[in-house]
Design a protein around this motif. Structure first.
Motif, PDB file in Angstrom:
ATOM      1  N   ASP A  25       0.842  -1.188   0.000  1.00  0.00           N
ATOM      2  CA  ASP A  25       0.000   0.000   0.000  1.00  0.00           C
ATOM      3  C   ASP A  25       0.889   1.254   0.000  1.00  0.00           C
ATOM      4  OD1 ASP A  25      -2.375   1.535   0.147  1.00  0.00           O
ATOM      5  OD2 ASP A  25      -2.069   1.775   2.312  1.00  0.00           O
ATOM      6  N   PRO A  26       0.703   2.159  -0.969  1.00  0.00           N
ATOM      7  CA  PRO A  26      -0.192   2.032  -2.122  1.00  0.00           C
ATOM      8  C   PRO A  26       0.371   1.031  -3.116  1.00  0.00           C
ATOM      9  CG  PRO A  26       1.114   4.019  -2.306  1.00  0.00           C
ATOM     10  CD  PRO A  26       1.425   3.460  -0.959  1.00  0.00           C
ATOM     11  N   GLU A  27      -0.463   0.576  -4.041  1.00  0.00           N
ATOM     12  CA  GLU A  27       0.001  -0.409  -5.011  1.00  0.00           C
ATOM     13  C   GLU A  27       1.022   0.228  -5.950  1.00  0.00           C
ATOM     14  OE1 GLU A  27      -1.921  -3.074  -8.597  1.00  0.00           O
ATOM     15  OE2 GLU A  27      -3.053  -2.831  -6.726  1.00  0.00           O
ATOM     16  N   PRO A  28       2.170  -0.416  -6.137  1.00  0.00           N
ATOM     17  CA  PRO A  28       3.204   0.164  -7.000  1.00  0.00           C
ATOM     18  C   PRO A  28       2.828   0.028  -8.469  1.00  0.00           C
ATOM     19  CG  PRO A  28       3.877  -2.009  -6.252  1.00  0.00           C
ATOM     20  CD  PRO A  28       2.582  -1.696  -5.549  1.00  0.00           C
ATOM     21  N   PRO A  29       3.555   0.687  -9.357  1.00  0.00           N
ATOM     22  CA  PRO A  29       3.313   0.497 -10.795  1.00  0.00           C
ATOM     23  C   PRO A  29       3.371  -0.977 -11.164  1.00  0.00           C
ATOM     24  CG  PRO A  29       4.854   2.300 -10.421  1.00  0.00           C
ATOM     25  CD  PRO A  29       4.637   1.647  -9.096  1.00  0.00           C
ATOM     26  N   TYR A  37      -1.415  10.304  -9.529  1.00  0.00           N
ATOM     27  CA  TYR A  37      -1.072   8.968  -9.042  1.00  0.00           C
ATOM     28  C   TYR A  37      -2.036   7.917  -9.550  1.00  0.00           C
ATOM     29  CZ  TYR A  37       2.288  11.582  -6.500  1.00  0.00           C
ATOM     30  OH  TYR A  37       3.339  12.426  -6.207  1.00  0.00           O
ATOM     31  N   ASP A  38      -2.776   8.282 -10.606  1.00  0.00           N
ATOM     32  CA  ASP A  38      -3.555   7.295 -11.327  1.00  0.00           C
ATOM     33  C   ASP A  38      -2.572   6.435 -12.127  1.00  0.00           C
ATOM     34  OD1 ASP A  38      -5.429   5.835 -12.599  1.00  0.00           O
ATOM     35  OD2 ASP A  38      -6.514   7.515 -13.484  1.00  0.00           O
ATOM     36  N   GLU A  39      -2.975   5.206 -12.445  1.00  0.00           N
ATOM     37  CA  GLU A  39      -2.087   4.332 -13.202  1.00  0.00           C
ATOM     38  C   GLU A  39      -1.939   4.795 -14.646  1.00  0.00           C
ATOM     39  OE1 GLU A  39      -3.277   0.299 -12.939  1.00  0.00           O
ATOM     40  OE2 GLU A  39      -3.000   0.164 -10.773  1.00  0.00           O
ATOM     41  N   GLU A  40      -2.883   5.573 -15.142  1.00  0.00           N
ATOM     42  CA  GLU A  40      -2.849   6.006 -16.531  1.00  0.00           C
ATOM     43  C   GLU A  40      -2.008   7.269 -16.684  1.00  0.00           C
ATOM     44  OE1 GLU A  40      -4.107   4.431 -19.148  1.00  0.00           O
ATOM     45  OE2 GLU A  40      -4.843   2.808 -17.863  1.00  0.00           O
ATOM     46  N   LEU A  41      -1.136   7.270 -17.689  1.00  0.00           N
ATOM     47  CA  LEU A  41      -0.371   8.459 -18.016  1.00  0.00           C
ATOM     48  C   LEU A  41      -1.307   9.493 -18.637  1.00  0.00           C
ATOM     49  CD1 LEU A  41       2.684   9.408 -18.201  1.00  0.00           C
ATOM     50  CD2 LEU A  41       2.513   8.786 -20.612  1.00  0.00           C
TER      51      LEU A  41
END
Length: 413
Positions: free
Chosen positions: A174-178, A395-399
């Motif tokens: 936590d938080p989940e890494p890339p 910090y969203d997974e999407e660029l």
């Protein structure tokens, strides 16, 4: 021979897949020899991405080798001094992927096999290749390094991950890494806490000799993800380097639980229930207020959340820190911020410009308003907009789509 042939037909014999590749300084990988199977090439890419530094980590490693081998004149005092040392932009990598069989020490484990590096060379022009020789006198090499004040510089922490590993195998982060770091972080946690039951217990007894005979059902550590220091030293607290980021166990964060409820700090033996110790929980549970800083110098927030007596200091410090109101300074600060956040996804050609945000939202800890330390040491960027309308979670997974033009084109990502 008959038995060996039968085992090979059944997929029980190890299969070796040689590879040869060129590796650019930014991590772009180009195969000159590789398996035809895309899945096998993917395993090789995954291994090289984690085993071979790139970006700032390659710069740090190469420049450190220059110092260790006595190839640096003068004294390196600042990060700028170190950055002036040239870095070879090309590397040649040779090795093999073995599917099946048992890995040897130093091999890089991948799903279903392991990768062994046979050689890594570097080049400034892509024509003349060389390797650094082994140091005949490690003591002399270390003295050379420590004679430079810059060897004491450290890298900036860009993220912190709380990792809980359970003896039966489950790992929570936590938080989940890339996604491209997830398996590597899990593997590092297993290595840090003990990969076998015997190692798990031995490490526990070494860290907590007075804890009794029980074996923990779970262990916890906070891994700081930091940018590489300008120079690498034997005194670095980095546990591992993953591509272009260092993994550093946060001091005092290691803990264990014997029953899954009560946790005990390895640092001082203090117990706490459930979550993190108070001093660490504060890091992740600060009461914050959102503040929006605009490129033109405006700084806005909900008037009900921040007392008026802090308004002048807040606006002044945030403008000074971000460069808001001064286009060149704002562009420089936002570029550095975006590079830090998206270090894994971005590769920026020399001379290329990033799109400049029109505004950035920051989370300001309320306690920081009455703290004499600069606010820049406490706030965290949370969202960004390039048009003043659409906000992107940093910090969203999407660029963010506005950065897609400079997203990493492939290779080691």
């Amino acid at each position: 021979m008959g038995e060996a042939k039968r085992r090979k037909q059944l997929g029980l014999m190890p299969t070796v897949h040689p590879f040869d590749a060129q590796l650019a300084a930014d991590g772009t990988l180009t195969f000159t020899q590789a398996p035809d199977d895309a899945a096998l090439r993917g395993k090789i890419e995954q291994a090289l991405r984690l085993a071979l530094p790139y970006g700032a980590a390659w710069d740090s490693q190469f420049r450190t080798q220059l110092v260790l081998h006595g190839r640096v004149d003068g004294t390196l005092t600042t990060a700028e001094d170190v950055a002036a040392l040239p870095v070879a932009p090309h590397r040649h990598v040779a090795g093999e992927l073995t599917t099946g069989g048992q890995p040897h020490e130093g091999d890089i484990r991948v799903d279903g096999g392991h990768v062994r590096l046979r050689g890594v060379q570097h080049s400034f022009d892509g024509q003349r290749w060389e390797t650094f020789p082994a140091n005949a006198d490690p003591g002399l090499a270390l003295r050379r390094l420590l004679n430079h004040p810059a060897a004491r510089l450290t890298g900036e922490t860009v993220a912190s991950l709380t990792v809980e590993q359970y003896r039966e195998g489950r790992t929570d982060i936590d938080p989940e890494p890339p996604a491209d770091l997830l398996e590597a972080i899990e593997e590092l946690a297993r290595e840090y806490h003990g990969e076998t039951d015997a190692e798990w217990l031995d490490i526990h007894r070494e860290l907590a000799p007075d804890a009794g005979d029980g074996s923990p059902v779970a262990k916890r550590v906070v891994f700081d993800l930091t940018q590489p220091a300008p120079l690498q030293t034997p005194f670095s607290r980095a546990f591992a380097v993953l591509g272009n980021i260092e993994i550093v166990p946060q001091e005092g964060s290691a803990a264990y639980t014997l029953d899954g409820e009560e946790w005990v700090s390895y640092a001082d033996g203090e117990t706490f229930e459930g979550g993190l110790p108070a001093e660490l929980a504060d890091i992740f549970d600060l009461e914050t207020v959102p503040v929006t800083v605009y490129a033109d110098g405006r700084v806005e927030w909900d008037e009900n959340e921040i007392p008026e007596e802090h308004a002048e200091r807040l606006r002044t410090e945030l403008r000074d820190t971000t460069g808001a109101g001064t286009p060149d300074d704002w562009a420089k600060w936002t570029r550095q911020m975006l590079e830090n956040v998206y270090a894994e996804e971005l590769v920026i050609p020399d001379g290329a410009e990033l799109p400049v945000p029109t505004a950035v939202r920051l989370d300001i800890p309320l306690d920081a308003l009455t703290d004499p330390d600069p606010l820049a040491q406490t706030f965290m960027e949370s969202e960004v907009t390039f048009d003043g309308q659409s906000w992107r979670d940093l910090y969203d997974e999407e660029l963010p789509e506005e950065l897609s033009a400079v997203a990493h084109p492939g290779g080691l990502n």
